[in-house]
Design a protein around this motif. Structure first.
Motif, short mmCIF file in Angstrom:
data_model
loop_
_atom_site.label_atom_id
_atom_site.label_comp_id
_atom_site.label_asym_id
_atom_site.label_seq_id
_atom_site.Cartn_x
_atom_site.Cartn_y
_atom_site.Cartn_z
N GLY A 217 46.76 -31.31 7.29
CA GLY A 217 46.26 -31.49 8.63
C GLY A 217 46.95 -32.62 9.35
N SER A 218 46.14 -33.50 9.95
CA SER A 218 46.67 -34.64 10.71
C SER A 218 46.61 -35.94 9.91
CB SER A 218 45.88 -34.80 12.01
OG SER A 218 44.51 -35.04 11.73
N SER A 219 46.48 -35.82 8.57
CA SER A 219 46.33 -37.02 7.74
C SER A 219 47.60 -37.86 7.71
CB SER A 219 45.94 -36.62 6.32
OG SER A 219 46.97 -35.87 5.71
N PHE B 110 39.35 -23.00 14.62
CA PHE B 110 40.68 -22.71 15.17
C PHE B 110 41.22 -23.88 15.99
CE2 PHE B 110 39.28 -18.27 14.45
CZ PHE B 110 40.36 -17.85 13.71
N SER B 111 40.36 -24.80 16.37
CA SER B 111 40.84 -25.97 17.11
C SER B 111 41.75 -26.84 16.25
CB SER B 111 39.66 -26.80 17.62
OG SER B 111 38.89 -27.31 16.54
N ILE C 103 49.23 -28.12 13.73
CA ILE C 103 50.42 -27.46 13.19
C ILE C 103 51.66 -28.27 13.56
CG2 ILE C 103 51.91 -25.45 13.44
CD1 ILE C 103 49.55 -23.68 13.48
N ALA C 104 52.46 -28.58 12.57
CA ALA C 104 53.66 -29.39 12.79
C ALA C 104 54.81 -28.51 13.27
CB ALA C 104 54.06 -30.11 11.50
N VAL C 105 55.68 -29.08 14.07
CA VAL C 105 56.88 -28.38 14.56
C VAL C 105 58.10 -29.24 14.24
CG1 VAL C 105 58.08 -27.37 16.53
CG2 VAL C 105 55.57 -27.29 16.42
#
Length: 855
Positions: free
Chosen positions: A737-739, A794-795, A800-802
């Motif tokens: 995730g955003s960890s 879904f939020s 998602i990394a790019v």
């Protein structure tokens, strides 16, 4: 770094400008460089690749609008011999000076090197595409043929050369007027042979040529192929495609095509008194020589065996194969009609045994048959060597180790039990130097990572099962059973693992494109030998603990700390975690958030240090349209479903075993894993022409624990990053995730990934690519409670990394050496609103080296 990047960009743009002025430098005064083709069909511009593919002349290939290979070609001197002669030979002063300094032999080599380099520039580059009227006329004719072959019989074409403002450059515009298309109307037959006529009428509903469809020449070619295959798979052994022709009548038919299918009979020689005609041939006997060699052809056959049904096996020496094992691979059956597909399947099945070299199958008329319809099949098999030795050696580097050496060997024993079974023993070992020492030893060793392992496998060319599976998996699907056992041990990498694996696998191929694989048993036992060393391995977790314990309001037992005020390993760190988990008064003053951090670290430590017993089964469905190694356009679709622990849970429940303190069953003292794990993997390649490929990969997977487990073993989890995943992050560095990838080895039980890549040729064997990698991993429905790491709705897709970047690839024919540079385009580890292009520079780039393409 920003200034350096700006300078590089300025230099690149200046180079492109100079190149753009240099494209026509080798053209003569009356020549024009083809800059663009445009095709208009019935007054409208078309972009269809298939239409542009008909043109004889295409512009020079370009990269970012620049014909790079053309500029390489222009660097070469067109008359190199004259140039060198004038510069080095005719100038007598320079000639004598160079010869005296180098010697005449070295001088000659210097001249040859310059010639070779000039030739290399020409080979590497691409000659300018100069407009030629003949090529334009040929392109018009090919456009006419293309549309004619697709039903527009009244098509007309023309062209016009349009000079451009840039000197010596032009584009060509082609104009196609198709007229009205013709449709297939009536379909009649003129078949001379009664045998062929009967077969045709039984299968005419499968004809590729359909009344009412627009005429296409390719349909008629496909129908010719279909009929040839149809007849040769229905006993007509001597039928050839040349006997088929078509008559298409379009005179006064109001844009319709009346088709006649014409199939001739066997030609009859003038001296023959009886007319030849096609017949249905059948197989009367199958002879199989199991040890054929050219040197043995005149020797007597000493051993033989007969199998019921008309199979006869022969051998020049003692017969070393069970007869049924050989005849099981033969689809040509006595008493049945001749079929091409039986011969093809026999070739394929015998090759898959890995026991014989490429077999030779021949047919001959049966001399005892007066009707001339019976065929004898002779199959010549040449055995491979019974024993084969293999060795391998490799060097490696990764984010875990700075240097590694791997080595191994294998022994393959073919036909070990006489039934074409293959037995293989292999051993492997490696030593390496880690980037960060994690042991407590006072020794300073360069090689502090070691691994040794061994595997044995036995492969049967059949489904090895108590009941007959012939109806479920026929032998034409090339079934195999593989039984393997492996052991390995890793030392001095921190936790020091022992690994035991066992597998019972069934594999079969229903078609050329489809492969099924079923692991009835997939067993793995992992034992951690040095769990006390956990915090020496996972230093970030240890640092997070110390940050909490050294907070202002936190009070804990001084016995947990060393002289520097940090937790001792392992006693102090473990005791501190136990205090928080059990609400002991020994440790106080933690905030709710700090307590949760400690619990998360404890949960992760427990999961990564516990021994694992995985008793799983899985099924894999693989659809792959790739025909060969050089196929540029294909689709690959894989679905895998794995379940683990169900059998052990049912057996433990039926046996009435007691559960442990956590409410779970233990087997062999281990809390076995129980989960379900589906995966979907899709790969698609498009061939854009001119060695341009656009490739995508989409992956989705989730592993859900239940029953006897609340987490997924590390070895069955997902990770993100690395040279074959999201190349802007190193392996295990992305997510969850955003960890922000706070741990040394970040993994989770859910993964989404999408990769897009445009591959193109630079020159020669050097290729390049632009890519975009999208994806991340999350924890879901397991023991992890950290909001930043879990997927709850879904939020969370906002995390998602790019990554994006470019790469170079050099094709050595047998493998491709790949170098990719990935930039963090959207980094979910940063705060919202501060994620796009914040580290998009070479200083924060990730450099990947890999072998072959990532997908």
């Amino acid at each position: 770094m920003k200034r350096l990047f700006a300078k590089i960009s300025l230099f690149f743009l200046a180079t492109l400008f100079l190149f753009s002025c240099d494209a026509v430098k080798r053209l003569e005064e009356n020549q024009q460089l083809l800059e663009q083709n445009q095709i208009y069909v019935n007054g409208e511009k078309t972009n269809q690749t298939s239409v542009y593919g008909q043109l004889d002349q295409e512009p020079n290939t370009k990269l970012l609008g620049i014909p790079l290979r053309l500029h390489f070609y222009n660097l070469a001197r067109p008359h190199i011999d004259s140039v060198l002669n004038e510069k080095y030979i005719q100038d007598s002063v320079k000639f004598r000076r160079l010869v005296n300094r180098l010697s005449r032999k070295q001088f000659d080599q210097l001249i040859q090197n310059k010639k070779d380099f000039n030739a290399w520039l020409k080979r590497t580059g691409e000659a300018p595409v100069i407009l030629k009227n003949k090529d334009i006329e040929d392109s018009e004719e090919k456009l006419r043929s293309y549309y004619w072959n697709n039903g527009w019989f009244n098509v007309t074409t023309s062209s016009e050369i349009i000079p451009l403002e840039e000197e010596k450059k032009a584009r060509v515009e082609y104009f196609v007027e198709t007229g009205k298309a013709y449709d297939v109307d009536s379909i009649k037959t003129r078949i001379s042979s009664p045998v062929l006529d009967s077969i045709y009428n039984e299968h005419d509903q499968n004809s590729v040529i359909k009344s009412g469809r627009q005429y296409k020449t390719l349909d008629y070619n496909a129908e010719r192929d279909r009929l040839t295959s149809l007849f040769r798979n229905n006993g007509v052994y001597n039928f050839e495609q040349e006997y088929i022709s078509f008559d298409a009548d379009t005179i006064n038919t109001n844009y319709n095509v009346n088709t006649s299918v014409i199939i001739g009979d066997l030609p009859t020689a003038e001296e023959d008194t009886v007319k030849n005609s096609f017949k249905i041939h059948k197989i009367s006997r199958v002879n199989i020589i199991t040890d054929y060699k050219f040197t043995n052809k005149n020797k007597p056959l000493l051993d033989s065996a007969q199998v019921k049904g008309g199979y006869y096996l022969y051998s020049y020496d003692e017969l070393n194969y069970k007869p049924e094992a050989i005849t099981d691979a033969v689809f040509i059956r006595p008493g049945r009609i001749y079929r091409d597909i039986d011969r093809t399947r026999t070739y394929s099945r015998l090759n898959s045994y890995r026991v014989f070299k490429y077999p030779n199958i021949q047919y001959m008329p049966d001399p005892e048959d007066s009707t001339g319809t019976d065929l004898i099949t002779n199959i010549f098999l040449t055995p491979q060597q019974k024993y084969s030795l293999g060795f391998n050696f490799d060097l490696s580097q990764s984010n875990i180790q700075k240097f590694g050496i791997g080595f191994g060997g294998s022994l393959l024993i073919r036909n070990v039990f006489g039934g074409a079974e293959n037995f293989e023993i292999s051993a492997r070992g490696s030593i390496g130097s880690s980037k960060d020492a994690v042991t407590n030893s006072s020794e300073d060793r360069f090689f502090d990572i070691t691994e040794i392992g061994a595997d044995v496998s036995l492969t049967f060319p059949r489904i090895f099962f108590p009941i007959n599976t012939e109806k479920l998996v026929p032998k034409y699907m090339s079934p195999f059973t593989s039984l393997s056992i492996g052991v390995s041990t890793q030392t001095n990498i921190g936790l020091d693992k022992q690994n035991i694996t066992g597998e019972l696998n069934y594999k079969w191929t229903p078609s050329k494109k489809l492969t099924n694989s079923f692991d009835l048993l997939d067993i793995q036992y992992v034992r951690n030998l040095n769990a006390a060393n956990y915090f020496n391995v996972y230093r970030s977790s240890y640092q997070d603990l110390n940050e909490v314990v050294n907070s202002v309001n936190v009070v804990t037992d001084p016995a947990y700390l060393n002289g520097s005020g940090n937790l001792t390993i392992p006693k102090g760190a473990n005791a501190f975690i136990n205090d928080i988990n059990n609400n002991r008064s020994t440790t106080t003053g933690l905030t709710t958030n700090q307590s949760q951090i400690v619990r998360n670290i404890g949960e992760r430590k427990q999961r990564l240090t516990e021994n694992n017993l995985i008793f799983a089964s899985n099924f894999t469905y693989l659809w792959n349209t790739k025909d060969n190694l050089y196929d540029r356009e294909f689709t690959r679709f894989r679905i895998k479903l794995e379940t683990a622990g169900n059998f052990l849970y049912a057996a433990s429940s039926l046996a009435g075993l007691d559960k442990n303190s956590n409410g779970n069953y233990d087997v062999l003292g281990v809390n076995f894993s129980q989960y379900v794990k589906p995966e979907i993997d899709f790969i698609k390649h498009w061939d854009l022409g001119h060695q341009n490929i656009f490739a995508i990969r989409a992956f989705g997977g989730i592993a859900i624990p239940y029953g006897n487990a609340n987490s997924i073993p590390f070895t069955r989890s997902f990770f993100a990053g690395g040279p074959n995943d999201n190349r802007a992050w190193q392996a295990y560095d992305l997510g969850p995730g955003s960890s922000g990838g706070r741990n040394e080895f970040n993994e989770a039980n859910m993964k989404l990934a999408l990769n897009l890549e445009h591959r193109y040729n630079l020159f020669g064997s050097l290729n390049s690519a632009f890519f975009v990698d999208i994806g991340n991993i999350w924890n879901v429905l397991d023991i992890v409670e950290d909001d930043a790491s879990t997927f709850t709705s879904f939020s969370d897709l906002k995390d998602i990394a790019v990554g994006s970047g470019f790469g170079l690839r050099y094709d050595f024919n047998f493998f491709i050496l790949r170098f990719d540079v990935g930039f963090k385009t959207y980094n979910p580890g940063r705060s919202l609103g501060n994620r796009w292009f914040k580290e998009y520079n070479f200083g924060h780039a990730v450099y990947n080296v890999g072998i072959n393409y990532p997908f």
